[in-house]
Design an enzyme around this catalytic site. Structure first.
Site, PDB file in Angstrom:
ATOM      1  N   PHE A 165     -65.045  45.975  -5.312  1.00 23.15           N
ATOM      2  CA  PHE A 165     -65.842  46.889  -6.147  1.00 23.15           C
ATOM      3  C   PHE A 165     -65.008  48.034  -6.710  1.00 23.15           C
ATOM      4  O   PHE A 165     -65.465  49.177  -6.732  1.00 23.15           O
ATOM      5  CB  PHE A 165     -67.017  47.505  -5.348  1.00 23.15           C
ATOM      6  CG  PHE A 165     -68.076  46.540  -4.906  1.00 23.15           C
ATOM      7  CD1 PHE A 165     -68.514  45.526  -5.734  1.00 23.15           C
ATOM      8  CD2 PHE A 165     -68.666  46.671  -3.648  1.00 23.15           C
ATOM      9  CE1 PHE A 165     -69.517  44.664  -5.336  1.00 23.15           C
ATOM     10  CE2 PHE A 165     -69.676  45.814  -3.232  1.00 23.15           C
ATOM     11  CZ  PHE A 165     -70.097  44.802  -4.076  1.00 23.15           C
ATOM     12  N   GLY A 348     -92.605  51.629 -24.344  1.00 22.43           N
ATOM     13  CA  GLY A 348     -93.445  50.429 -24.288  1.00 22.43           C
ATOM     14  C   GLY A 348     -92.591  49.165 -24.337  1.00 22.43           C
ATOM     15  O   GLY A 348     -91.473  49.134 -23.802  1.00 22.43           O
ATOM     16  N   GLY A 349     -93.090  48.143 -25.008  1.00 19.32           N
ATOM     17  CA  GLY A 349     -92.386  46.854 -25.074  1.00 19.32           C
ATOM     18  C   GLY A 349     -91.005  46.967 -25.704  1.00 19.32           C
ATOM     19  O   GLY A 349     -90.069  46.262 -25.311  1.00 19.32           O
ATOM     20  N   GLU A 372     -69.920  55.894  -4.508  1.00 15.57           N
ATOM     21  CA  GLU A 372     -69.438  57.161  -3.924  1.00 15.57           C
ATOM     22  C   GLU A 372     -70.429  57.697  -2.884  1.00 15.57           C
ATOM     23  O   GLU A 372     -70.673  58.895  -2.781  1.00 15.57           O
ATOM     24  CB  GLU A 372     -69.098  58.171  -5.013  1.00 15.57           C
ATOM     25  CG  GLU A 372     -67.979  57.615  -5.905  1.00 15.57           C
ATOM     26  CD  GLU A 372     -67.244  58.626  -6.729  1.00 15.57           C
ATOM     27  OE1 GLU A 372     -67.185  59.797  -6.324  1.00 15.57           O
ATOM     28  OE2 GLU A 372     -66.693  58.232  -7.771  1.00 15.57           O
TER      29      GLU A 372
HETATM   30  C1  LIG Z   1     -70.100  49.188  -9.875  1.00 15.16           C
HETATM   31  C2  LIG Z   1     -69.462  49.684  -8.610  1.00 15.16           C
HETATM   32  C3  LIG Z   1     -68.320  50.455  -8.684  1.00 15.16           C
HETATM   33  C4  LIG Z   1     -67.692  50.883  -7.509  1.00 15.16           C
HETATM   34  N1  LIG Z   1     -66.500  51.563  -7.590  1.00 15.16           N
HETATM   35  C5  LIG Z   1     -65.797  51.797  -6.443  1.00 15.16           C
HETATM   36  C6  LIG Z   1     -64.457  52.308  -6.497  1.00 15.16           C
HETATM   37  O1  LIG Z   1     -63.929  52.603  -7.578  1.00 15.16           O
HETATM   38  N2  LIG Z   1     -63.772  52.461  -5.345  1.00 15.16           N
HETATM   39  C7  LIG Z   1     -64.306  52.148  -4.125  1.00 15.16           C
HETATM   40  O2  LIG Z   1     -63.632  52.305  -3.111  1.00 15.16           O
HETATM   41  N3  LIG Z   1     -65.592  51.682  -4.036  1.00 15.16           N
HETATM   42  C8  LIG Z   1     -66.322  51.482  -5.160  1.00 15.16           C
HETATM   43  N4  LIG Z   1     -67.612  50.962  -5.084  1.00 15.16           N
HETATM   44  C9  LIG Z   1     -68.172  50.675  -3.786  1.00 15.16           C
HETATM   45  C10 LIG Z   1     -69.355  51.588  -3.412  1.00 15.16           C
HETATM   46  O3  LIG Z   1     -68.889  52.867  -3.117  1.00 15.16           O
HETATM   47  C11 LIG Z   1     -70.096  50.921  -2.259  1.00 15.16           C
HETATM   48  O4  LIG Z   1     -70.765  49.801  -2.806  1.00 15.16           O
HETATM   49  C12 LIG Z   1     -71.091  51.838  -1.592  1.00 15.16           C
HETATM   50  O5  LIG Z   1     -70.413  52.858  -0.898  1.00 15.16           O
HETATM   51  C13 LIG Z   1     -72.002  51.106  -0.616  1.00 15.16           C
HETATM   52  O6  LIG Z   1     -71.304  50.236   0.208  1.00 15.16           O
HETATM   53  P1  LIG Z   1     -71.799  48.706   0.364  1.00 15.16           P
HETATM   54  O7  LIG Z   1     -71.961  48.176  -1.014  1.00 15.16           O
HETATM   55  O8  LIG Z   1     -70.882  47.997   1.275  1.00 15.16           O
HETATM   56  O9  LIG Z   1     -73.241  48.820   0.986  1.00 15.16           O
HETATM   57  P2  LIG Z   1     -73.582  48.947   2.552  1.00 15.16           P
HETATM   58  O10 LIG Z   1     -72.770  50.013   3.180  1.00 15.16           O
HETATM   59  O11 LIG Z   1     -73.570  47.587   3.153  1.00 15.16           O
HETATM   60  O12 LIG Z   1     -75.088  49.452   2.483  1.00 15.16           O
HETATM   61  C14 LIG Z   1     -76.207  48.597   2.304  1.00 15.16           C
HETATM   62  C15 LIG Z   1     -77.459  49.418   2.479  1.00 15.16           C
HETATM   63  O13 LIG Z   1     -77.518  49.940   3.822  1.00 15.16           O
HETATM   64  C16 LIG Z   1     -77.635  51.343   3.800  1.00 15.16           C
HETATM   65  N5  LIG Z   1     -76.937  51.909   4.932  1.00 15.16           N
HETATM   66  C17 LIG Z   1     -75.667  51.660   5.339  1.00 15.16           C
HETATM   67  N6  LIG Z   1     -75.357  52.391   6.401  1.00 15.16           N
HETATM   68  C18 LIG Z   1     -76.457  53.130   6.688  1.00 15.16           C
HETATM   69  C19 LIG Z   1     -76.778  54.110   7.691  1.00 15.16           C
HETATM   70  N7  LIG Z   1     -75.906  54.463   8.630  1.00 15.16           N
HETATM   71  N8  LIG Z   1     -78.011  54.663   7.679  1.00 15.16           N
HETATM   72  C20 LIG Z   1     -78.900  54.316   6.721  1.00 15.16           C
HETATM   73  N9  LIG Z   1     -78.673  53.408   5.745  1.00 15.16           N
HETATM   74  C21 LIG Z   1     -77.458  52.837   5.735  1.00 15.16           C
HETATM   75  C22 LIG Z   1     -77.052  51.767   2.464  1.00 15.16           C
HETATM   76  O14 LIG Z   1     -77.494  53.056   2.067  1.00 15.16           O
HETATM   77  C23 LIG Z   1     -77.524  50.636   1.563  1.00 15.16           C
HETATM   78  O15 LIG Z   1     -78.835  50.900   1.164  1.00 15.16           O
HETATM   79  C24 LIG Z   1     -68.262  50.576  -6.250  1.00 15.16           C
HETATM   80  C25 LIG Z   1     -69.444  49.838  -6.196  1.00 15.16           C
HETATM   81  C26 LIG Z   1     -70.039  49.376  -7.346  1.00 15.16           C
HETATM   82  C27 LIG Z   1     -71.277  48.516  -7.237  1.00 15.16           C
END
Ligand SMILES: Cc1cc2nc3c(=O)[nH]c(=O)nc-3n(C[C@H](O)[C@H](O)[C@H](O)COP(=O)(O)OP(=O)(O)OC[C@H]3O[C@@H](n4cnc5c(N)ncnc54)[C@H](O)[C@@H]3O)c2cc1C
Length: 388
Positions: A165, A348-349, A372
Site C-alpha cells: 500500500f 440526486g441521480g 496514516e
Molecule cells: C490507498 C492507500 C495508500 C496508502 N499509503 C501508504 C503509504 O504511503 N505508506 C504506508 O506505509 N502505508 C500506506 N497505506 C497503508 C495504511 O496506512 C494502512 O492501510 C492503515 O494503516 C490500516 O492498516 P491495515 O490496512 O493493515 O488495516 P488493519 O490494521 O488490519 O485494520 C483493519 C480494521 O481493524 C481496525 N483495528 C485494527 N487494530 C485495532 C485496534 N487495536 N482497536 C480497534 N480497531 C482496530 C482498524 O481500525 C480497521 O478498521 C496506504 C493504504 C491505502 C489503502
C-alpha cells in the site's frame, strides 16, 4: 519563519503570507489541476506534469528550509497548500502530503548534515518524488509487527521483506523504509533507512486497483537483498518506531487537510448545483431539507479546518501536537465522508454518475478515514493521551 496565525486577540485568521500562499495555490489548482483531474482519475494516471509545475512553484519543498532549496514555510501554510490542491485533485493532494511530511520532514528532523545536503534539495526541487514504506501485509495498524529485516554487513545494510500500500510506490525515487535490525528488542528494534529506488535489490510489486484516489499510484515494494549504504541509516539504530510515530503525527495534519479539501469541493459543487437544479417549479436550494444539509456540511468543514490549523500551530510552536493532529484527522476525515454522502444526495441521480465531480469526491473521501492511521487508531491516540 515566524508564525502568527493567532494574533494577540482571539481572532483566528491566516496571516498575510499564509493568505497569499493560499490564493496562489487556489489559482494554480483551478487553472492547472481542475481541467484534468477527472481524466487522471479515470485513466489512473500519475499526475507527473502537475507535480513538475508544482515543483517550480516550490510546492514540493514547502516545509524544507531555504538553505536546502525549499520554501521554508510553516505548517499552516503547508496545510493550506494540501487543502487547495486536494480541493481539485485528492490524488495530487496525498502525493504532496507524503512527499513533504512523510519524507522531507523526517530527513529534516533526524537526518545527518550529509543526508540533508544530499536529499533535501532533490526533494525540494521535485527531481525525485518521495514515498514512505512502513505498512506490510501483516503489519498495518500494528506497525510494530513488521517483519522486514535489515542486517548490517560491512558498510551496507541488507534489507529483505515486502511493503504494501505504498503511495507513489511505482514513481518514487527516495523512499523512507522501516525494517527490523534487532528482532529481540520489539518496537525498539526497528530502524529507518533512506532508500533510493535505483539501489540493488529494490523492486516495485503489484500496483493496486482502488476505489478512489486513482491517480496516486499505490503499490507493493519488494526488497530482495536490497543493499543500502550504512550512511543511509536515518537516526540511530532502534529509533525507527519513534521516527515512524512522530512522522505520522505530522502526516496526519496533511491528511486532515486533504479531507478538508475534498469536503470543501463537495460543498462548492452542492451549492452550485442546488441553485441551478429545478424541481417542483423552483431551485432545490429553496427546500429546507437541502438548506439544512448545506448548513451542516459548511459547519463541519469550518470546524475541521480550525482543528487542522490548531494542530499545525502547535507543531510550529514546538508544542506537543499528537492528540491535536489525531483529532483533526479523525474529525476532518469523518466530515469528508459525511459531506461527500450529502453532496451525492443533493445531486440526486446525477450525483451517482461520472458526469458530476461529486461521484469522484465520494470515492476519494473514504481513504482519509483509513491511511496514516484509521479512525479507530486516531481514537486510540486521543484516548491514550488523555488517560496517560
Ligand atoms: C490507498 C492507500 C495508500 C496508502 N499509503 C501508504 C503509504 O504511503 N505508506 C504506508 O506505509 N502505508 C500506506 N497505506 C497503508 C495504511 O496506512 C494502512 O492501510 C492503515 O494503516 C490500516 O492498516 P491495515 O490496512 O493493515 O488495516 P488493519 O490494521 O488490519 O485494520 C483493519 C480494521 O481493524 C481496525 N483495528 C485494527 N487494530 C485495532 C485496534 N487495536 N482497536 C480497534 N480497531 C482496530 C482498524 O481500525 C480497521 O478498521 C496506504 C493504504 C491505502 C489503502
Amino acid at each position: 519563519m515566524s508564525v502568527n496565525f493567532i494574533p494577540t486577540s482571539m481572532k483566528l485568521e491566516l496571516n498575510d503570507q499564509q493568505k497569499m500562499i493560499q490564493k496562489m495555490v487556489r489559482e494554480f489548482a483551478e487553472k492547472e489541476i481542475a481541467p484534468i483531474a477527472a481524466e487522471l482519475d479515470e485513466k489512473g494516471e500519475y499526475p507527473t506534469k502537475i507535480l513538475k509545475k508544482m515543483a517550480k512553484l516550490g510546492l514540493l519543498g514547502i516545509i524544507i528550509p531555504n538553505e536546502y532549496g525549499g520554501a521554508g514555510l510553516d505548517t499552516i501554510s503547508y496545510a493550506t497548500v494540501v487543502e487547495e490542491i486536494s480541493r481539485k485533485c485528492a490524488s495530487t493532494g496525498v502525493i504532496t502530503s507524503v512527499h513533504n511530511s512523510l519524507v522531507s520532514w523526517p530527513i529534516m528532523k533526524y537526518g545527518t548534515d550529509e543526508q540533508k545536503k544530499k536529499y533535501l534539495p532533490i526533494l525540494a526541487k521535485g527531481e525525485e518524488i518521495g514515498a514512505f514504506a512502513a505498512t506490510e501485509p501483516n503489519a498495518g495498524s500494528d506497525l510494530g509487527a513488521m517483519t522486514t529485516t535489515a542486517e548490517l554487513k560491512g558498510d551496507k545494510y541488507i534489507i529483505n521483506g515486502d511493503k504494501t500500500f505504498i503511495t507513489s510506490g511505482p514513481e518514487a525515487g527516495i523512499i523512507i523504509v522501516f525494517a527490523v535490525t534487532n528482532k529481540s528488542a520489539g518496537t525498539k528494534g526497528i530502524s529507518t533507512f533512506i532508500v533510493e529506488s535505483n539501489m540493488k535489490g529494490y523492486k516495485v510489486g503489484s500496483i493496486f486497483e482502488k476505489l478512489g484516489i486513482n491517480a496516486s499510484k499505490t503499490s507493493e515494494l519488494i526488497f530482495e537483498n536490497l543493499e543500502v549504504p550504512k550512511s543511509n541509516l536515518l537516526g540511530k539504530e532502534g529509533e525507527g518506531f519513534k521516527i515512524a510515530l512522530s512522522t505520522l503525527d505530522g502526516g496526519r495534519i496533511g491528511i486532515a487537510s486533504q479531507a478538508v479539501g475534498i469536503a470543501q469541493a463537495a460543498l462548492d459543487e452542492s451549492i452550485e448545483y442546488s441553485k441551478q437544479r429545478q424541481q417542483f417549479g423552483r431551485p432545490i436550494s429553496k427546500f429546507q431539507a437541502i438548506q439544512w444539509m448545506i448548513a451542516d456540511m459548511a459547519t463541519r468543514i469550518e470546524a475541521s479546518r480550525y482543528l487542522v490549523y490548531n494542530a499545525a500551530y502547535k507543531k510550529d510552536n514546538g508544542e506537543r501536537f499528537s492528540k491535536e493532529a489525531a483529532m483533526a484527522k479523525l474529525f476532518a476525515s469523518d466530515t469528508a465522508m459525511d459531506v461527500a454522502i450529502k453532496a451525492v444526495q443533493i445531486h440526486g441521480g446525477y450525483g451517482y454518475t461520472k458526469e458530476y465531480t461529486v461521484e469522484r469526491l465520494f470515492r476519494d473521501a473514504k481513504i482519509t478515514e483509513i491511511y496514516e492511521g484509521t479512525s479507530e487508531v486516531q481514537k486510540m491516540v486521543i484516548a491514550g493521551s488523555l488517560l496517560r
